[in-house]
Design an enzyme around this catalytic site. Sequence first.
Site, PDB file in Angstrom:
ATOM      1  N   GLN A 125      31.156  23.536  71.803  1.00  7.03           N
ATOM      2  CA  GLN A 125      31.343  24.962  72.104  1.00  7.03           C
ATOM      3  C   GLN A 125      32.018  25.115  73.462  1.00  7.03           C
ATOM      4  O   GLN A 125      31.712  24.370  74.396  1.00  7.03           O
ATOM      5  CB  GLN A 125      30.007  25.699  72.138  1.00  7.03           C
ATOM      6  CG  GLN A 125      30.127  27.205  72.413  1.00  7.03           C
ATOM      7  CD  GLN A 125      28.782  27.881  72.517  1.00  7.03           C
ATOM      8  OE1 GLN A 125      28.121  27.814  73.543  1.00  7.03           O
ATOM      9  NE2 GLN A 125      28.367  28.537  71.426  1.00  7.03           N
ATOM     10  N   ASP A 170      23.487  28.122  69.400  1.00  6.41           N
ATOM     11  CA  ASP A 170      24.161  28.922  70.421  1.00  6.41           C
ATOM     12  C   ASP A 170      23.231  29.297  71.579  1.00  6.41           C
ATOM     13  O   ASP A 170      23.660  29.951  72.520  1.00  6.41           O
ATOM     14  CB  ASP A 170      24.735  30.196  69.779  1.00  6.41           C
ATOM     15  CG  ASP A 170      25.664  30.967  70.705  1.00  6.41           C
ATOM     16  OD1 ASP A 170      26.487  30.335  71.380  1.00  6.41           O
ATOM     17  OD2 ASP A 170      25.556  32.206  70.755  1.00  6.41           O
ATOM     18  N   SER A 214      30.130  33.101  74.696  1.00  3.43           N
ATOM     19  CA  SER A 214      30.717  32.080  73.817  1.00  3.43           C
ATOM     20  C   SER A 214      32.137  32.473  73.437  1.00  3.43           C
ATOM     21  O   SER A 214      32.412  33.644  73.152  1.00  3.43           O
ATOM     22  CB  SER A 214      29.865  31.928  72.555  1.00  3.43           C
ATOM     23  OG  SER A 214      28.537  31.588  72.875  1.00  3.43           O
TER      24      SER A 214
END
Length: 287
Positions: free
Chosen positions: A278, A203, A228
């Site tokens: 993502q 991430d 995110s």
Amino acid sequence: MTQALDDLLALLDLERIEQDIFRGESRSALVPRVFGGQVAAQALVAAGRTVPGDRLAHSLHAYFLRPGDPGAPIVYTVDRIRDGRSFTTRRVVAVQHGQPVFHLSASFQTYEEGLEHQADMPPAPDPETLPTAAEMLPRHLPAAVAERLVEARAAVDLRYAEVPPWGSVGEPREPRSQVWFRTNGKLADDPLLHVCLATYVSDMTLLDSVLLAHGRGGWAVGDVVGASLDHAMWFHRPFRADEWLLYDQESPSASGGRGLGQARIYTQDGRLAISVIQEGVVRVPRG
């Protein structure tokens, strides 16, 4: 093992407060919310601790629902969705202040032989020839910002193959980036630990490729606001997070205030270990 890595491992070592309920600590991040990689890794730890040891994580799918409070613990509740002959499925909800902040579904599988093929590893520079974060970041960011970023990532040796977004503001280029990473210290052999550490790191940089396409420096310099939204990973082959892994990232699309990043993670000897996708909020501040 560095103190920073020791602290990160302690962060991922959840307290079991009921059979399928766990509590994890939080810590401050560069932004006023819990770092997404932390909550994703902790949720996977919680799921994995309810699964037999011979079943390895092969995928996860997650949604970030609300900003996490870095000053409060997070409670993880695990639902045992299915225990089959080959596959085990778990659902995890992370709660703070009585509200869900994160949702994860994870699948685990016993080892099987099967068909084998993979995408070839792209060319990449030797990680040992690249500058460390502590060497590179002060070249491109104000000293205080660079210091905070280096401290936040001190558990991981993260090396950019090219100048990162905040080092090329105003210079749009191909939305692709490569980062080598490994933990700053050796880890135990537990496969779940290595998967969770890779989830944590995944991430950190994936949406950088979105920024590159527009010459934006991102959250480090404040010319975009981001967070995110969802995250998916597939774990294809065994790997160690304390050995060099190549994070080959690209962005196929940005629209509607959102940007999409997709990536493949390879071991240094060329095995495709992980695929990642993502989507995140990527907004240009008004004014």
